[in-house]
Design a protein around this motif. Structure first.
Motif, PDB file in Angstrom:
ATOM      1  N   GLY A 134       0.848  -1.426  -0.153  1.00 16.59           N
ATOM      2  CA  GLY A 134      -0.275  -0.570  -0.125  1.00 16.59           C
ATOM      3  C   GLY A 134       0.693   1.693  -0.091  1.00 16.59           C
ATOM      4  N   MET A 135      -0.019   2.403  -0.030  1.00 18.08           N
ATOM      5  CA  MET A 135       0.578   3.742  -0.129  1.00 18.08           C
ATOM      6  C   MET A 135       2.155   3.693   1.517  1.00 18.08           C
ATOM      7  SD  MET A 135       0.520   5.555  -2.598  1.00 18.08           S
ATOM      8  CE  MET A 135       0.665   7.432  -2.568  1.00 18.08           C
ATOM      9  N   GLY A 136       1.773   3.230   2.205  1.00 15.29           N
ATOM     10  CA  GLY A 136       2.305   3.303   3.975  1.00 15.29           C
ATOM     11  C   GLY A 136       3.685   1.890   3.376  1.00 15.29           C
ATOM     12  N   GLY A 137       3.687   1.013   2.933  1.00 13.73           N
ATOM     13  CA  GLY A 137       4.207   0.563   2.689  1.00 13.73           C
ATOM     14  C   GLY A 137       3.999  -0.995   2.483  1.00 13.73           C
ATOM     15  N   GLU A 138       5.537  -2.033   2.852  1.00 13.39           N
ATOM     16  CA  GLU A 138       4.667  -3.729   2.561  1.00 13.39           C
ATOM     17  C   GLU A 138       4.750  -4.692   3.437  1.00 13.39           C
ATOM     18  OE1 GLU A 138       6.990  -5.098  -0.860  1.00 13.39           O
ATOM     19  OE2 GLU A 138       7.557  -6.058   0.785  1.00 13.39           O
ATOM     20  N   ARG A 139       3.586  -5.462   3.533  1.00 13.02           N
ATOM     21  CA  ARG A 139       3.684  -5.998   4.867  1.00 13.02           C
ATOM     22  C   ARG A 139       3.044  -7.936   4.032  1.00 13.02           C
ATOM     23  NH1 ARG A 139      -2.336  -6.597   6.209  1.00 13.02           N
ATOM     24  NH2 ARG A 139      -3.678  -5.958   4.056  1.00 13.02           N
ATOM     25  N   THR A 140       3.368  -8.493   4.765  1.00 14.32           N
ATOM     26  CA  THR A 140       3.083  -9.870   4.904  1.00 14.32           C
ATOM     27  C   THR A 140       2.267 -10.674   5.668  1.00 14.32           C
ATOM     28  OG1 THR A 140       5.108 -10.186   3.514  1.00 14.32           O
ATOM     29  CG2 THR A 140       4.420 -12.098   4.260  1.00 14.32           C
ATOM     30  N   VAL A 141       1.398 -11.490   4.864  1.00 15.56           N
ATOM     31  CA  VAL A 141       0.139 -11.713   5.655  1.00 15.56           C
ATOM     32  C   VAL A 141       0.579 -14.037   5.480  1.00 15.56           C
ATOM     33  CG1 VAL A 141      -2.117 -12.451   5.971  1.00 15.56           C
ATOM     34  CG2 VAL A 141      -0.967 -10.271   5.536  1.00 15.56           C
TER      35      VAL A 141
END
Length: 264
Positions: A134-141
């Motif tokens: 997203g605009m706020g960065g990357e995450r892993t789920v």
């Protein structure tokens, strides 16, 4: 029927797509289009604008990174079918027909979280991970946190699923499916994978509001027992004109037994 009027634009990059979504909250993402376009034709979905991300090369292809295969979200079902990934090629062979497989994408299917889709069960059985940006960065789920409900995934508005990370250390895997003869969607599907530590993970799709693990089945198989019956509660299953809740619960038992015997 024809869809309602909509504006159309193509994303030049992932960053471009994220900016476009931030600028227009009503924008709808389209990839292969095999889920969205039918809904639009029936006027069940009437987005005022579509953003096409199918052409983003940075989201296509399969590569190896350490202990994982990394699959771009815009990789087609046909490319998954031809790959050396664990479990997913067998599952891809059950998806739709050649036209659907050549256009539809693995990321679109997983992010859409259709309760009758095939890939969610494979993701749960393999313990796949999802890279969301997203605009706020990357995450892993993790797969266990990805599928939240009917057509609801962990991908939030304004985010894109960019890659799927699938563990390499899977020594055996199978998928059993009882499909609707016309739509080819799963009335029930069961996926199973044996991991490097010898433990088996199993999951079902098509039977409830979301794909889910089968803890009773996993416990029995990892203890060296047969699959048995009563793996899910009938009250937790979906019932419709294609199959009652009780019949879907029965199919979970039957397909789990077949999958376990094939897995060996």
């Amino acid at each position: 029927m024809y869809p309602a009027h909509f504006d159309y634009q193509k994303a030049a990059s992932v960053d471009d797509a994220l900016k476009a979504m931030a600028d227009n909250p009503e924008l709808k993402i389209i990839a292969g289009g095999h889920s969205l376009l039918p809904a639009m034709k029936l006027r069940l979905a009437q987005p005022p604008a579509l953003l096409d991300i199918f052409g983003l090369e940075e989201l296509k292809g399969i590569k190896e990174e350490g202990d994982f295969y990394v699959v771009g979200a815009m990789t087609t079902h046909a490319d998954v079918l031809r790959s050396q990934l664990p479990l997913f090629p067998e599952v891809a062979g059950w998806v739709g027909d050649p036209m659907v497989r050549n256009r539809g994408t693995i990321g679109g299917s997983l992010a859409h979280a259709d309760p009758s889709a095939d890939y969610p069960a494979a993701a749960l059985a393999t313990g796949a991970e999802f890279v969301i940006r997203g605009m706020g960065g990357e995450r892993t789920v993790g797969a266990d946190e990805m599928f939240l409900g009917m057509f609801e995934s962990a991908v939030e508005h304004g985010e894109l699923l960019t890659h799927i990370r699938i563990p390499k250390g899977i020594t055996a895997s199978v998928y059993e499916k009882y499909r609707h003869p016309a739509s080819h969607y799963a009335i029930v599907g069961v996926a199973m994978a044996r991991h490097a530590d010898g433990q088996i993970r199993a999951a079902y799709t098509g039977a409830a509001e979301k794909a889910a693990r089968l803890p009773k089945l996993e416990e029995r198989l990892n203890a060296g027992q047969d699959a048995g019956t009563g793996l899910v509660e009938g009250a937790d299953m979906l019932g419709d004109r294609f199959a009652s809740a009780e019949y879907r619960a029965h199919l979970v038992d039957v397909l789990s037994d077949r999958a376990a015997k094939r897995l060996g």
